[in-house]
Design a protein around this motif. Structure first.
Motif, PDB file in Angstrom:
ATOM      1  N   GLN A 146      -0.907 -17.447 -28.856  1.00 52.08           N
ATOM      2  CA  GLN A 146      -0.278 -16.139 -29.020  1.00 52.08           C
ATOM      3  C   GLN A 146      -0.514 -15.673 -30.450  1.00 52.08           C
ATOM      4  O   GLN A 146      -0.201 -16.394 -31.405  1.00 52.08           O
ATOM      5  CB  GLN A 146       1.213 -16.192 -28.718  1.00 52.08           C
ATOM      6  CG  GLN A 146       1.852 -14.800 -28.728  1.00 52.08           C
ATOM      7  CD  GLN A 146       3.295 -14.838 -28.271  1.00 52.08           C
ATOM      8  OE1 GLN A 146       3.976 -15.847 -28.432  1.00 52.08           O
ATOM      9  NE2 GLN A 146       3.765 -13.734 -27.710  1.00 52.08           N
ATOM     10  N   ASP A 167       4.888  -6.714 -23.293  1.00 49.93           N
ATOM     11  CA  ASP A 167       5.619  -7.521 -22.327  1.00 49.93           C
ATOM     12  C   ASP A 167       6.315  -6.636 -21.297  1.00 49.93           C
ATOM     13  O   ASP A 167       6.321  -6.937 -20.099  1.00 49.93           O
ATOM     14  CB  ASP A 167       6.667  -8.391 -23.038  1.00 49.93           C
ATOM     15  CG  ASP A 167       6.056  -9.604 -23.713  1.00 49.93           C
ATOM     16  OD1 ASP A 167       4.893  -9.928 -23.425  1.00 49.93           O
ATOM     17  OD2 ASP A 167       6.755 -10.228 -24.545  1.00 49.93           O
ATOM     18  N   GLU A 224       0.528 -22.822 -30.881  1.00 49.32           N
ATOM     19  CA  GLU A 224       1.679 -22.110 -31.428  1.00 49.32           C
ATOM     20  C   GLU A 224       1.269 -20.774 -32.030  1.00 49.32           C
ATOM     21  O   GLU A 224       0.195 -20.620 -32.601  1.00 49.32           O
ATOM     22  CB  GLU A 224       2.358 -22.961 -32.503  1.00 49.32           C
ATOM     23  CG  GLU A 224       3.098 -24.159 -31.947  1.00 49.32           C
ATOM     24  CD  GLU A 224       3.903 -24.861 -33.007  1.00 49.32           C
ATOM     25  OE1 GLU A 224       3.974 -24.340 -34.138  1.00 49.32           O
ATOM     26  OE2 GLU A 224       4.473 -25.913 -32.706  1.00 49.32           O
ATOM     27  N   ARG A 225       2.169 -19.834 -31.926  1.00 52.47           N
ATOM     28  CA  ARG A 225       1.948 -18.504 -32.460  1.00 52.47           C
ATOM     29  C   ARG A 225       2.139 -18.504 -33.976  1.00 52.47           C
ATOM     30  O   ARG A 225       3.002 -19.190 -34.510  1.00 52.47           O
ATOM     31  CB  ARG A 225       2.946 -17.530 -31.820  1.00 52.47           C
ATOM     32  CG  ARG A 225       2.815 -16.102 -32.312  1.00 52.47           C
ATOM     33  CD  ARG A 225       3.837 -15.208 -31.656  1.00 52.47           C
ATOM     34  NE  ARG A 225       3.725 -13.849 -32.140  1.00 52.47           N
ATOM     35  CZ  ARG A 225       4.433 -12.830 -31.660  1.00 52.47           C
ATOM     36  NH1 ARG A 225       5.284 -13.028 -30.698  1.00 52.47           N
ATOM     37  NH2 ARG A 225       4.285 -11.626 -32.148  1.00 52.47           N
ATOM     38  N   LEU A 263       0.070 -13.959 -21.471  1.00 51.60           N
ATOM     39  CA  LEU A 263      -0.320 -15.350 -21.690  1.00 51.60           C
ATOM     40  C   LEU A 263       0.150 -16.254 -20.555  1.00 51.60           C
ATOM     41  O   LEU A 263      -0.556 -17.198 -20.174  1.00 51.60           O
ATOM     42  CB  LEU A 263       0.226 -15.851 -23.019  1.00 51.60           C
ATOM     43  CG  LEU A 263      -0.590 -15.489 -24.261  1.00 51.60           C
ATOM     44  CD1 LEU A 263       0.126 -15.973 -25.515  1.00 51.60           C
ATOM     45  CD2 LEU A 263      -1.994 -16.085 -24.198  1.00 51.60           C
ATOM     46  N   LYS A 264       1.319 -15.982 -20.013  1.00 52.42           N
ATOM     47  CA  LYS A 264       1.779 -16.742 -18.856  1.00 52.42           C
ATOM     48  C   LYS A 264       0.764 -16.642 -17.721  1.00 52.42           C
ATOM     49  O   LYS A 264       0.413 -17.640 -17.078  1.00 52.42           O
ATOM     50  CB  LYS A 264       3.132 -16.214 -18.364  1.00 52.42           C
ATOM     51  CG  LYS A 264       4.322 -16.529 -19.238  1.00 52.42           C
ATOM     52  CD  LYS A 264       5.559 -15.889 -18.638  1.00 52.42           C
ATOM     53  CE  LYS A 264       6.765 -16.010 -19.559  1.00 52.42           C
ATOM     54  NZ  LYS A 264       7.934 -15.283 -19.002  1.00 52.42           N
ATOM     55  N   SER A 274       1.048 -10.604 -26.070  1.00 52.87           N
ATOM     56  CA  SER A 274       2.055 -10.540 -25.012  1.00 52.87           C
ATOM     57  C   SER A 274       2.307 -11.907 -24.394  1.00 52.87           C
ATOM     58  O   SER A 274       1.387 -12.539 -23.866  1.00 52.87           O
ATOM     59  CB  SER A 274       1.602  -9.564 -23.918  1.00 52.87           C
ATOM     60  OG  SER A 274       2.389  -9.716 -22.752  1.00 52.87           O
ATOM     61  N   THR A 275       3.553 -12.356 -24.411  1.00 58.65           N
ATOM     62  CA  THR A 275       3.892 -13.621 -23.768  1.00 58.65           C
ATOM     63  C   THR A 275       3.713 -13.530 -22.257  1.00 58.65           C
ATOM     64  O   THR A 275       3.332 -14.514 -21.603  1.00 58.65           O
ATOM     65  CB  THR A 275       5.346 -14.028 -24.080  1.00 58.65           C
ATOM     66  OG1 THR A 275       6.229 -12.988 -23.666  1.00 58.65           O
ATOM     67  CG2 THR A 275       5.533 -14.275 -25.559  1.00 58.65           C
ATOM     68  N   GLU A 276       3.961 -12.352 -21.692  1.00 59.31           N
ATOM     69  CA  GLU A 276       3.815 -12.182 -20.240  1.00 59.31           C
ATOM     70  C   GLU A 276       2.349 -12.321 -19.822  1.00 59.31           C
ATOM     71  O   GLU A 276       2.044 -12.980 -18.825  1.00 59.31           O
ATOM     72  CB  GLU A 276       4.364 -10.819 -19.808  1.00 59.31           C
ATOM     73  CG  GLU A 276       5.854 -10.652 -20.019  1.00 59.31           C
ATOM     74  CD  GLU A 276       6.679 -11.639 -19.192  1.00 59.31           C
ATOM     75  OE1 GLU A 276       6.233 -12.006 -18.079  1.00 59.31           O
ATOM     76  OE2 GLU A 276       7.755 -12.039 -19.657  1.00 59.31           O
TER      77      GLU A 276
END
Length: 226
Positions: free
Chosen positions: A111, A22, A6-7, A91-92, A87-89
């Motif tokens: 994150q 992102d 978790e962030r 990390l994906k 960036s969540t993107e």
């Protein structure tokens, strides 16, 4: 599946920067590694210098697509690896790459913001034997804080490795001008004062600094050792 921790609670500025990253990498993340290998020079030297032995903990701050973590985990099979990105993107993509590499049991992702993070909350790890930032400080607006924060989370005897763009002092002027203009399109700003900032961080921590200019100053590489 790779585990993503978790962030931490983000600051407003961190949220804004994460949103910008992102937007930049939402589509670029799919071909990022295929293109960046030609100009993110010095990354593999940094990984070779980590010298991560049995049971050592290694963190990549601003890990992007996870490329460096995968290379490092394969090189040092007895070490434990962690990475985070704002960036969540990215990390994906990192999750997909780590899963595809079959390393989800050895690389933990989260994150977080490189300028302020709690490794215990993120990973259950108090400090790291090695931390590295690869072509990240040129994209972090408060980048000095990221270096100070990384040094703060080193174990006694640990090392922080930083590689990023230099000032191209020994390359043709047209090359430097073209590179700087192109990087600016992606909100990348080479840090001219990287060495003195690393020196100050090392001095504050009672540590030593080794610093190098690579490839005619295309890149600069520093190692702080506690």
């Amino acid at each position: 599946m790779v585990q993503v921790m978790e962030r931490e609670q983000p600051s407003q500025s961190a949220d804004a920067h994460g949103g910008l990253m992102d937007a930049i990498y939402r589509y670029q993340r799919h071909f990022y590694d295929a293109t960046r290998k030609y100009f993110l020079l010095g990354r593999d030297r940094l990984i070779a210098d980590l010298d991560a032995g049995q049971g050592m903990t290694v963190l990549e701050a601003a890990c992007g697509t996870g490329r460096n973590l995968i290379v490092a985990a394969r090189r040092y099979p007895k070490a434990r690896f962690y990475g985070f990105d704002i960036s969540t993107e990215m990390l994906k993509q990192a999750c997909r790459n780590v899963d595809k590499a079959g390393l989800s049991g050895r690389i933990v992702l989260a994150q977080a913001d490189a300028t302020v993070f709690d490794p215990q909350a993120l990973f259950g790890v108090g400090a790291f034997d090695r931390i590295f930032l690869s072509y990240a400080v040129s994209m972090i607006p408060p980048w000095r804080a990221a270096i100070e924060e990384a040094v703060r989370h080193l174990t006694p005897g640990g090392a922080l490795h930083v590689v990023d763009f230099g000032q191209q002092d020994h390359l043709p002027g047209w090359f430097r001008a073209g590179l700087i203009a192109w990087l600016a399109k992606f909100h990348v700003e080479p840090r001219a004062d990287l060495e003195p900032v690393l020196e100050a961080a090392a001095r504050e921590a009672g540590a030593s600094l080794a610093f190098d200019s690579l490839y005619r100053d295309y890149a600069r590489y520093g190692v702080i050792r506690r």
